[in-house]
Design an enzyme around this catalytic site. Structure first.
Site, PDB file in Angstrom:
ATOM      1  N   HIS A   1      46.721  29.447  45.853  1.00 32.15           N
ATOM      2  CA  HIS A   1      46.761  30.766  45.217  1.00 32.15           C
ATOM      3  C   HIS A   1      47.194  31.823  46.223  1.00 32.15           C
ATOM      4  CE1 HIS A   1      44.915  33.943  42.478  1.00 32.15           C
ATOM      5  NE2 HIS A   1      45.064  34.595  43.616  1.00 32.15           N
ATOM      6  N   GLU A   2      46.529  31.839  47.382  1.00 24.99           N
ATOM      7  CA  GLU A   2      46.855  32.834  48.396  1.00 24.99           C
ATOM      8  C   GLU A   2      48.230  32.573  49.003  1.00 24.99           C
ATOM      9  OE1 GLU A   2      45.093  35.260  48.393  1.00 24.99           O
ATOM     10  OE2 GLU A   2      43.025  34.724  47.968  1.00 24.99           O
TER      11      GLU A   2
ATOM     12  N   HIS B   1      50.921  34.076  46.827  1.00 24.58           N
ATOM     13  CA  HIS B   1      51.084  35.512  47.081  1.00 24.58           C
ATOM     14  C   HIS B   1      51.964  35.731  48.318  1.00 24.58           C
ATOM     15  CE1 HIS B   1      48.364  37.116  44.103  1.00 24.58           C
ATOM     16  NE2 HIS B   1      47.300  36.499  44.590  1.00 24.58           N
TER      17      HIS B   1
END
Length: 262
Positions: A54-55, A58
């Site tokens: 997820h990170e 980004h």
């Protein structure tokens, strides 16, 4: 400039993946003497892997949008220890899973937004994280909606169902237009400067507010009704996710119904 070392996968992340693989094998084969511990390790490790991805999503999207600083910060190595908010990004989400079976999102990596031009790029950077949870949910539920469960052990099926529930809850919560969450980051570039300034002070409290609201019975029921409706559409029934969570909490007495089913 982003060098090869900035993008080398971290041994920490590889270690977490190894724990996920070994514990997943233990759940599949029934090798573990205490199957609940194997389920706990498998789901927790897989959940942390999804948080790292997820990170990473980004950061990778920010890199291709103009923020080359993410490389030097270590965000592209998938090392959870390099995140700006390790507590918010990793520790608290795991605690939320243990406490309430909720895949609550964590804090995002720090993006130097001044390096990025274009509102669409800003929105895409914010959306990239929860879209990763959507993809992870589709992968977890693939055996269900592809009707490929023949030969899949019941315990592993339950663990996948619970992991899918975490991914769906994370995706839904992340996309809420609440300050501090990714959903607000998607719409923020399209708001006026005055509105953004008024909302900015509330950003640190958005995650806490969402978690508090989920403890209100009526909101909690409505939220999980929506989650289970989505899971049923993907072929995962309520019984599977319930037994997955029941097995995950190995420190409690197992539900006899799930024990018999397993």
């Amino acid at each position: 400039m982003v060098t090869a070392s900035h993008q080398r996968i971290s041994p920490v992340f590889l270690g977490i993946v190894a724990v996920m693989a070994v514990s997943g094998w233990a759940v599949w084969t029934g090798f573990a003497e205490l199957p609940g511990i194997a389920v706990f390790l498998f789901v927790t490790a897989a959940w942390v892997v999804s948080l790292c991805l997820h990170e990473y999503a980004h950061a990778r999207t920010a890199l291709h949008s103009g923020d080359i600083s993410v490389g030097a910060k270590g965000y592209l190595t998938l090392n959870p220890l390099k995140y700006t908010h390790t507590l918010l990004s990793i520790v608290l989400p795991v605690l939320f899973v243990i406490m309430g079976g909720i895949g609550l999102p964590g804090g995002a990596v720090f993006i130097e937004r001044g390096r990025i031009r274009g509102r669409w790029r800003h929105s895409l950077i914010s959306a990239a994280g929860p879209l990763t949870n959507v993809l992870f949910a589709l992968v977890c539920t693939a055996p269900f909606w592809l009707h490929a469960l023949d030969g899949v052990p019941v315990a592993f099926r339950h663990a996948l169902g619970f992991l899918a529930l975490l991914q769906v809850t994370a995706a839904i919560l992340n996309f809420l237009p609440v300050p501090g969450l990714d959903g607000y980051g998607v719409i923020e570039p399209w708001l006026s400067y005055r509105v953004r300034r008024q909302v900015e002070p509330f950003a640190p409290f958005g995650l806490i507010a969402v978690f508090a609201l989920l403890w209100i019975p009526g909101i909690n029921v409505a939220f999980f009704d929506a989650v289970h409706a989505l899971l049923r559409a993907l072929g995962v029934d309520d019984f599977t996710t319930y037994c997955g969570w029941d097995a995950y909490r190995f420190w409690r007495s197992a539900d006899p119904v799930c024990a018999v089913q397993g």
